[in-house]
Design a protein around this motif. Sequence first.
Motif, PDB file in Angstrom:
ATOM      1  N   LEU A   1     -46.653  40.650  72.080  1.00 43.16           N
ATOM      2  CA  LEU A   1     -45.822  40.739  73.277  1.00 43.16           C
ATOM      3  C   LEU A   1     -46.665  40.950  74.534  1.00 43.16           C
ATOM      4  O   LEU A   1     -46.396  40.340  75.573  1.00 43.16           O
ATOM      5  CB  LEU A   1     -44.797  41.871  73.138  1.00 43.16           C
TER       6      LEU A   1
ATOM      7  N   ALA B   1     -46.975  38.337  77.561  1.00 44.62           N
ATOM      8  CA  ALA B   1     -46.663  38.783  78.927  1.00 44.62           C
ATOM      9  C   ALA B   1     -47.675  38.206  79.917  1.00 44.62           C
ATOM     10  O   ALA B   1     -47.304  37.693  80.984  1.00 44.62           O
ATOM     11  CB  ALA B   1     -46.653  40.311  79.000  1.00 44.62           C
TER      12      ALA B   1
ATOM     13  N   LEU C   1     -41.842  42.862  78.962  1.00 45.06           N
ATOM     14  CA  LEU C   1     -42.557  42.661  77.702  1.00 45.06           C
ATOM     15  C   LEU C   1     -43.599  43.750  77.473  1.00 45.06           C
ATOM     16  O   LEU C   1     -43.771  44.219  76.345  1.00 45.06           O
ATOM     17  CB  LEU C   1     -43.203  41.277  77.668  1.00 45.06           C
TER      18      LEU C   1
ATOM     19  N   ALA D   1     -35.240  40.013  75.143  1.00 44.72           N
ATOM     20  CA  ALA D   1     -36.582  39.450  75.302  1.00 44.72           C
ATOM     21  C   ALA D   1     -36.614  38.025  74.755  1.00 44.72           C
ATOM     22  O   ALA D   1     -37.254  37.142  75.343  1.00 44.72           O
ATOM     23  CB  ALA D   1     -37.622  40.319  74.595  1.00 44.72           C
TER      24      ALA D   1
END
Length: 139
Positions: free
Chosen positions: A13, A17, A37, A105
Motif C-alpha cells: 500500500l 501510494a 493509503l 481503498a
Amino acid sequence: MMDAERDDYAANLSGIAVHQLHAGKADEDSQELARQLMALALHLSPRNKQAVVLNAKLAQGKVPPAPATDYRAETMARLLMERGKLLEKQEGKENVELAGYFYQAAVELDPGNEDAIYLSELYRINHDEVAWDLLMRNR
C-alpha cells in the motif's frame, strides 16, 4: 489478520501510494489518495520499514522514487476487496471497520471496478462512511 499479512499489505500500500503520486503528478487527488493509503498502511503495520520511511519522506514534502511493489493498483484493489469480505465474515468491530477501509481503498485504486463500488456502497449503507480522518490522525 496475521502480522506477516499486515506487513505485506503495508509495504504494498505504501509503495502504491507513491506510484499514485507519480501517476497523478502529485495533484490534489493523488496526494489525498496517497495520504489515505499511507494511513491504512501504517494502521496495518506501524513499524513497517518501507511505510515508515516513505511516510517520513512525504511528510518532509519530498516525493521519493516509486519503490517496487508486488501488485499493480487494480490487482491490489481486488485483493483488498477479497480480504475485506473475509474480515466482515469474521465479524468484530475492528475487522468490520478495516473491511470498510479496504473497500474504499479498492474503489480509489480502481474506480471502474463495479464490484468494489458495490461493496463500498453496501458498507456505507450498513455501517456508515469510513472515517479516513480518524485513521490519518493516528499516523
